[in-house]
Design a protein around this motif. Structure first.
Motif, PDB file in Angstrom:
ATOM      1  N   THR A 512     -10.020   0.994   5.908  1.00 29.86           N
ATOM      2  CA  THR A 512      -9.039  -0.673   5.220  1.00 29.86           C
ATOM      3  C   THR A 512      -9.264  -0.047   3.730  1.00 29.86           C
ATOM      4  O   THR A 512      -7.995  -1.095   3.508  1.00 29.86           O
ATOM      5  CB  THR A 512     -10.252  -1.652   6.117  1.00 29.86           C
ATOM      6  N   GLY A 513      -9.687   0.330   3.123  1.00 28.11           N
ATOM      7  CA  GLY A 513      -9.929   0.416   1.562  1.00 28.11           C
ATOM      8  C   GLY A 513     -11.252  -0.410   1.046  1.00 28.11           C
ATOM      9  O   GLY A 513     -10.995  -0.369   0.457  1.00 28.11           O
ATOM     10  N   ARG A 688       0.369  11.119   5.124  1.00 26.48           N
ATOM     11  CA  ARG A 688       1.551  12.264   3.989  1.00 26.48           C
ATOM     12  C   ARG A 688       2.500  11.896   3.193  1.00 26.48           C
ATOM     13  O   ARG A 688       2.466  11.616   1.838  1.00 26.48           O
ATOM     14  CB  ARG A 688       0.360  13.563   3.206  1.00 26.48           C
ATOM     15  N   HIS A 691       7.611   7.645   3.755  1.00 23.97           N
ATOM     16  CA  HIS A 691       7.930   6.824   2.218  1.00 23.97           C
ATOM     17  C   HIS A 691       7.545   6.817   0.910  1.00 23.97           C
ATOM     18  O   HIS A 691       6.874   7.325  -0.186  1.00 23.97           O
ATOM     19  CB  HIS A 691       6.803   5.268   2.459  1.00 23.97           C
ATOM     20  N   LYS A 694       4.301   7.218   0.359  1.00 28.62           N
ATOM     21  CA  LYS A 694       3.329   5.902  -0.361  1.00 28.62           C
ATOM     22  C   LYS A 694       2.700   5.313   1.454  1.00 28.62           C
ATOM     23  O   LYS A 694       3.245   4.302   1.185  1.00 28.62           O
ATOM     24  CB  LYS A 694       4.243   5.216  -1.176  1.00 28.62           C
ATOM     25  N   TRP A 696       0.955   4.776   3.778  1.00 26.72           N
ATOM     26  CA  TRP A 696       0.284   4.394   4.008  1.00 26.72           C
ATOM     27  C   TRP A 696      -0.006   2.152   2.538  1.00 26.72           C
ATOM     28  O   TRP A 696      -0.422   1.181   3.087  1.00 26.72           O
ATOM     29  CB  TRP A 696      -1.518   4.650   3.879  1.00 26.72           C
ATOM     30  N   GLU A 697       0.664   3.049   1.855  1.00 26.63           N
ATOM     31  CA  GLU A 697       0.958   1.553   0.314  1.00 26.63           C
ATOM     32  C   GLU A 697       1.879   0.986   1.401  1.00 26.63           C
ATOM     33  O   GLU A 697       1.543  -0.405   1.371  1.00 26.63           O
ATOM     34  CB  GLU A 697       1.171   1.693  -0.585  1.00 26.63           C
ATOM     35  N   THR A 698       3.278   1.478   2.073  1.00 23.22           N
ATOM     36  CA  THR A 698       3.522   0.685   2.443  1.00 23.22           C
ATOM     37  C   THR A 698       3.341   0.161   3.668  1.00 23.22           C
ATOM     38  O   THR A 698       3.357  -1.312   3.833  1.00 23.22           O
ATOM     39  CB  THR A 698       4.749   1.805   3.500  1.00 23.22           C
ATOM     40  N   GLY A 700       0.180  -0.679   4.135  1.00 24.99           N
ATOM     41  CA  GLY A 700      -0.516  -2.124   3.357  1.00 24.99           C
ATOM     42  C   GLY A 700      -1.661  -3.219   3.609  1.00 24.99           C
ATOM     43  O   GLY A 700      -2.845  -4.246   3.792  1.00 24.99           O
ATOM     44  N   GLY A 702      -4.671   0.235   4.341  1.00 25.45           N
ATOM     45  CA  GLY A 702      -5.673   1.045   4.143  1.00 25.45           C
ATOM     46  C   GLY A 702      -4.620   2.149   4.172  1.00 25.45           C
ATOM     47  O   GLY A 702      -3.791   2.173   4.154  1.00 25.45           O
ATOM     48  N   ASP A 703      -5.658   3.203   4.761  1.00 25.62           N
ATOM     49  CA  ASP A 703      -5.442   4.707   5.061  1.00 25.62           C
ATOM     50  C   ASP A 703      -6.248   5.329   6.157  1.00 25.62           C
ATOM     51  O   ASP A 703      -7.153   5.361   6.568  1.00 25.62           O
ATOM     52  CB  ASP A 703      -6.351   5.104   3.835  1.00 25.62           C
TER      53      ASP A 703
END
Length: 719
Positions: A512-513, A688, A691, A694, A696-698, A700, A702-703
């Motif tokens: 989750t970060g 990887r 997007h 990005k 996981w950033e999209t 929103g 975590g990874d």
């Protein structure tokens, strides 16, 4: 009718054989110590018109030491409770006509008993009024009845309507009489609280039949000794005693909250049914209508002499019936087969909420594997002992298996998530010990017995194997006797073992970060504070050191959450049930979990499509000498007799997947269940590169790269 009256069947009931569907009992006038004289007379039910009888609701009680009344000129033995009630209801100067199940139904005739049970809701709905008899009075009952009479029932009914309309947020705002710190009240307040708690624990509240009896008629009076109040006042009393969050009552109370919870909820459930039946206040159909599915969901809270009554007593309450699937009333069907039949009908219609009442952790231990693991054991649980396990704290916001369209409350079926059924082949049949069967099941030879060999297939979205389990008190209790001064030391030992395990993880950052330690702290309490509110690591940041230092003190009582000196985090730990009914666990791919206490290494956590919480599954070997795959990673992709099988153990909390994350990841990257190395590499590449790198950033949240191999639609077969 008990067996002691069987010789009177021909004398009392045979002359009235043609009077079905209804007989009523006329109590002749008199006063103690004059003997009770009564007469059974035939009548008819006129729908929509109050009939000239009072329907009674009471507790049967023990058959020991029966009392004798004169009925139709013959001496008839009845239970002590029935005798005391009829004595209290008898008028000194005029007859009184009542309906009482123990006498008006020929209890020795199984066929008649089934017929009468099928129409009993009409018996109460068409009565002039319903009389609830709570038993003989005592000092506490006088206090409680008088206190209830002074409550503003209209106000508290309005609070319940708001809750039915708007959900848990309104429930947390409800009036709660015991909201303040209980140990700081005056002696008079304590005496009142003790009287009210003792009163609400009277056996009547706990009977399954009262759900139907007390909700069917608008005019319902409650009697206890000389005191008579309208039902709404008794509801108001139960309502103000119901806490808006999970709690523990202080030791000076005569009953624990856990023991009292079922009675409190039973009274509020009756009022919910009355609101649905008799008020015109608008509310959403989903919240206001209690279908048979939702009624059965709470059936374990109620007591019943005959386990089959858990189904038969509830199936005629709902006024808008989505429950046309309900089985016919038959007391020749063993309760184990009835429960299996009902669960099968519910789950094949997509009412997956029932799963939270199913599983080996929730089954009473005396059935010892007779029921399939996916069947709900509707029988009442013993709240005085540690088993079966407490329920996982569950929130409306949790949607591990999908959004609102995938998780149904039980109001309407959802066939898109329905289970598929099959019968285990002969060489895979479950071995059931006859000693654990009811006498009825031991004698039963009908084809319906094969229902016990049914497996259900569910759509599974995620599965991962447990490789580490933390400790619970049951693991160590036999080795050492802990008291209030040393349980804190034991908790600290459990935490140290968990932290040692987490130190070996390949990354100290959770998917989750969050920091892994922060994710661990939240997992212990299912990300829920002491008031049942969902929280983030901000809650534990400042509370963890305070709690662990408090645990290290010799005078800390970890089981006490009622005093102001108890750290809030300890209250949250007690609410979650970790170390008592649940334990911490880590999976092969790094999920942090809270799982039922009976969990063990090689079990699996999984997410079922349409079900709001993850579940714990146990790989099941069909029969001695037959091979079953040792790893849950070999779960089959479609249902069938050659599939790998699992037993459902119970609900689980898996940190980071409670809010639809698994479905989002699976859809975003096309995850496949049990992927080949090439498929897994393609999925990781998509994660990887998606997007523009990005992904996981999209998304929103975590990874989740590490757990991609666990995600993907497959079928799991539960036995």
């Amino acid at each position: 009718m008990e067996q002691w009256n069987i010789h009177l069947v021909d004398k009392i009931y045979k002359p009235l054989q043609g009077t079905l569907p209804l007989r009523v009992l006329q109590i002749h006038p008199g006063a103690s110590p004059a003997p009770l004289k009564c007469e059974l007379i035939p009548t008819k039910i006129a729908d929509g018109i109050p009939n000239d009888y009072d329907a009674t609701s009471y507790t049967w009680g023990s058959p020991a030491n029966p009392k004798t009344i004169n009925c139709n000129g013959f001496d008839l033995k009845i239970q002590q409770n029935a005798f005391d009630m009829l004595t209290d209801l008898r008028h000194p100067d005029r007859p009184r006509t009542v309906w009482i199940d123990a006498i008006c139904i020929n209890q020795c005739d199984v066929v008649e008993r089934g017929q009468q049970v099928s129409m009993m809701h009409k018996v109460y709905a068409c009565a002039r009024r319903v009389v609830v008899w709570l038993g003989k009075p005592d000092d506490e009952s006088r206090v409680a009845m008088q206190f209830a009479a002074g409550l503003d029932a209209k106000e508290y009914t309005g609070e319940m309507v708001d809750f039915l309309d708007y959900g848990d947020s309104k429930y947390r705002e409800k009036t709660y009489l015991l909201r303040n710190e209980l140990t700081q009240e005056t002696d008079n307040d304590r005496k009142l609280a003790i009287a009210l708690v003792k009163f609400i624990n009277r056996p009547w509240f706990n009977r399954v039949w009262v759900q139907q009896e007390a909700s069917a008629c608008l005019d319902t009076d409650v009697i206890c000794g000389p005191d008579v109040v309208h039902w709404d006042q008794i509801f108001a009393l139960a309502w103000v005693l119901c806490p808006p969050y999970t709690t523990i009552w202080p030791d000076y109370f005569p009953h624990t909250f856990r023991a009292s919870q079922s009675n409190l909820y039973a009274a509020t459930a009756i009022q919910a049914d009355k609101i649905a039946r008799f008020t015109s206040t608008t509310a959403s159909t989903r919240n206001r209508v209690r279908t048979l599915t939702l009624l059965l969901f709470e059936a374990h809270r109620y007591g019943a002499t005959d386990p089959r009554d858990k189904v038969y007593a509830l199936q005629n309450i709902t006024i808008r019936d989505w429950s046309t699937w309900a089985p016919a009333v038959s007391y020749s069907v063993p309760w184990e087969i009835l429960y299996t039949d009902v669960a099968l009908r519910i789950l094949k219609n997509g009412w997956l909420k029932l799963l939270s009442r199913s599983g080996r952790a929730m089954h009473r231990k005396d059935c010892a594997g007779v029921l399939p693991s996916w069947v709900c054991d509707f029988r009442q649980r013993d709240t005085s002992v540690a088993e079966p396990a407490s329920e996982l704290v569950v929130h409306d916001e949790w949607l591990a298996g999908g959004g609102p369209d995938g998780y149904q409350s039980g109001a309407v079926p959802n066939l898109t998530i329905a289970a598929r059924s099959g019968t285990l082949p002969k060489h895979h049949r479950r071995k059931i010990d006859p000693q654990h069967m009811s006498p009825d099941l031991q004698r039963f030879k009908g084809p319906a017995r094969q229902l016990l060999q049914t497996y259900l297939s569910f759509q599974c979205l995620m599965m991962d194997e447990i490789v580490y389990t933390g400790w619970t008190m049951s693991d160590t209790w036999g080795d050492r006797k802990y008291d209030d001064d040393t349980i804190g030391e034991m908790y600290l030992g459990f935490i140290k073992a968990d932290l040692d395990q987490l130190a070996s993880q390949p990354s100290q950052t959770y998917m989750t970060g969050e920091k892994l330690l922060d994710a661990y702290k939240l997992t212990l309490i299912a990300a829920t504070d002491h008031n049942d509110q969902l929280i983030t690591s901000a809650y534990t940041d400042g509370a963890w050191d305070t709690w662990t230092q408090w645990l290290a003190k010799r005078d800390s009582d970890v089981n006490d959450i009622t005093t102001s000196s108890t750290p809030p985090l300890n209250k949250a730990v007690q609410t979650s049930g970790v170390y008592r009914d649940f334990r911490f666990a880590v999976t092969k791919h790094g999920y942090l979990c809270l799982v039922p206490g009976m969990a063990q290494v090689r079990d699996a956590v999984a997410i079922i499509k349409g079900y709001k919480t993850p579940v714990l599954l146990r790989p099941w070997i069909p029969a001695p000498g037959l091979h079953a795959a040792a790893s849950v990673g070999k779960a089959v992709l479609k249902p069938g007799p050659t599939a790998e099988y699992f037993e459902l153990v119970g609900d689980a909390y898996v940190h980071g997947v409670m809010n639809n994350e698994v479905i989002c990841v699976g859809d975003e990257f096309g995850c496949k269940a049990d992927p080949t190395p090439a498929q897994l590499e393609r999925t990781r590449r998509a994660a990887r590169e998606g997007h523009d790198g990005k992904a996981w950033e999209t998304l929103g949240f975590g990874d989740y790269t590490r757990v991609l191999a666990t995600i993907g639609m497959r079928w799991v077969n539960l036995v």
